[in-house]
Design an enzyme around this catalytic site. Sequence first.
Site, PDB file in Angstrom:
ATOM      1  N   ASN A  36       0.822  -1.142   0.078  1.00 25.64           N
ATOM      2  CA  ASN A  36       0.118   0.125  -0.092  1.00 25.64           C
ATOM      3  C   ASN A  36       0.828   1.158   0.119  1.00 25.64           C
ATOM      4  O   ASN A  36       0.489   2.381   0.271  1.00 25.64           O
ATOM      5  CB  ASN A  36      -0.868   0.013   1.099  1.00 25.64           C
ATOM      6  CG  ASN A  36      -0.194  -0.184   2.396  1.00 25.64           C
ATOM      7  OD1 ASN A  36       1.097   0.130   2.476  1.00 25.64           O
ATOM      8  ND2 ASN A  36      -0.894  -0.257   3.480  1.00 25.64           N
ATOM      9  N   HIS A  82       3.205   2.136   2.243  1.00 24.37           N
ATOM     10  CA  HIS A  82       3.530   2.393   3.376  1.00 24.37           C
ATOM     11  C   HIS A  82       5.242   2.515   3.362  1.00 24.37           C
ATOM     12  O   HIS A  82       5.939   1.412   2.805  1.00 24.37           O
ATOM     13  CB  HIS A  82       3.012   1.744   4.485  1.00 24.37           C
ATOM     14  CG  HIS A  82       3.422   0.490   4.764  1.00 24.37           C
ATOM     15  ND1 HIS A  82       2.633  -0.666   5.606  1.00 24.37           N
ATOM     16  CD2 HIS A  82       4.421  -0.224   4.458  1.00 24.37           C
ATOM     17  CE1 HIS A  82       3.452  -1.715   5.544  1.00 24.37           C
ATOM     18  NE2 HIS A  82       4.438  -1.524   5.113  1.00 24.37           N
ATOM     19  N   GLU A 125       1.020   4.216   7.493  1.00 22.31           N
ATOM     20  CA  GLU A 125      -0.045   3.651   6.492  1.00 22.31           C
ATOM     21  C   GLU A 125      -0.495   4.988   5.735  1.00 22.31           C
ATOM     22  O   GLU A 125      -0.461   6.093   5.820  1.00 22.31           O
ATOM     23  CB  GLU A 125      -1.060   3.015   7.375  1.00 22.31           C
ATOM     24  CG  GLU A 125      -0.725   1.773   8.151  1.00 22.31           C
ATOM     25  CD  GLU A 125      -0.235   0.563   7.544  1.00 22.31           C
ATOM     26  OE1 GLU A 125       0.077   0.840   6.194  1.00 22.31           O
ATOM     27  OE2 GLU A 125      -0.322  -0.410   8.126  1.00 22.31           O
TER      28      GLU A 125
END
Length: 264
Positions: free
Chosen positions: A137, A139, A144
């Site tokens: 994602n 990160h 996050e």
Amino acid sequence: MLVILKREAGEIYEQAAQLIASAIKKKPELTLGLATGSTMVGVYDHLVRLYQAGSVDFSQVVTFNLDEYLGLPASHPHSFHYFMHEHFFRRVNVQPRNIHMPDGSGRGNYDQSCASYEQAIRAAGGIDIQLLGIGRNGHIGFNEPTSSLASRTRLKVLSRETLDDNSKFFAPGEESPRCAITMGIGTILEARKILLLATGAAKAAAIAKSIEGPVASAVSASALQLHPDVTFLLDEPAASQLAQRDYYHRVLEMTALLTPDRLA
Ligand code: F6R
């Protein structure tokens, strides 16, 4: 930003280890920001090999890890303390007093322990080289998606995607941590040099967004576009969605000719 493209993951690990070893030769008291995760295992294996061959000495190196799960004791086999001990610290001569890791034990005042971690980094003179992996994602650390690009070390709730990725490491029925202490994106951006490694097709979309997409909190690693000295080390599958691959190859050829120090 320098994008180093290699055919195989093993070449990425070796080159990252060599870049770190050369930096330590130039500055034996280097402050090194470290990461965990499967991508880092090969880097630590190569660093251990260089150490065993007498090519690098970690006795004055100071380390700061990016992150640690909340609620796992250091002795837990899935804690990042345990990972670092097993894959790196017990195999080289980093002095225990020079090792710093966020406190994920879950006791006490998080804000205070995170502020102390930031203070310890400042007291060490800042991080010279920060090693990073990247999540699917986007990160970096456990920042996050939607993390502030100015964030500092803090408690962070893990995303569903990260929980799913991590669950495979835990036994069926065993609860995996839902939170972590992580350096912030602002903390990471203060490192003088950043090396981000990615291997495998699962990282291709995150890599393309980070390097060629807009800077956005939706993709934490895109904040690295704001840093003056970032090197991405990618194998072919991880680089497969980059539109400018030919250009990065040409830059690499010229870098090898004009500023070879940046590659080794
Ligand atoms: C670990 C960390 C994470 C990992 C990332 C990639 O300290 O900060 O950002 O680097 O989740 O993990 P792997 O390498 O396991 O795919």
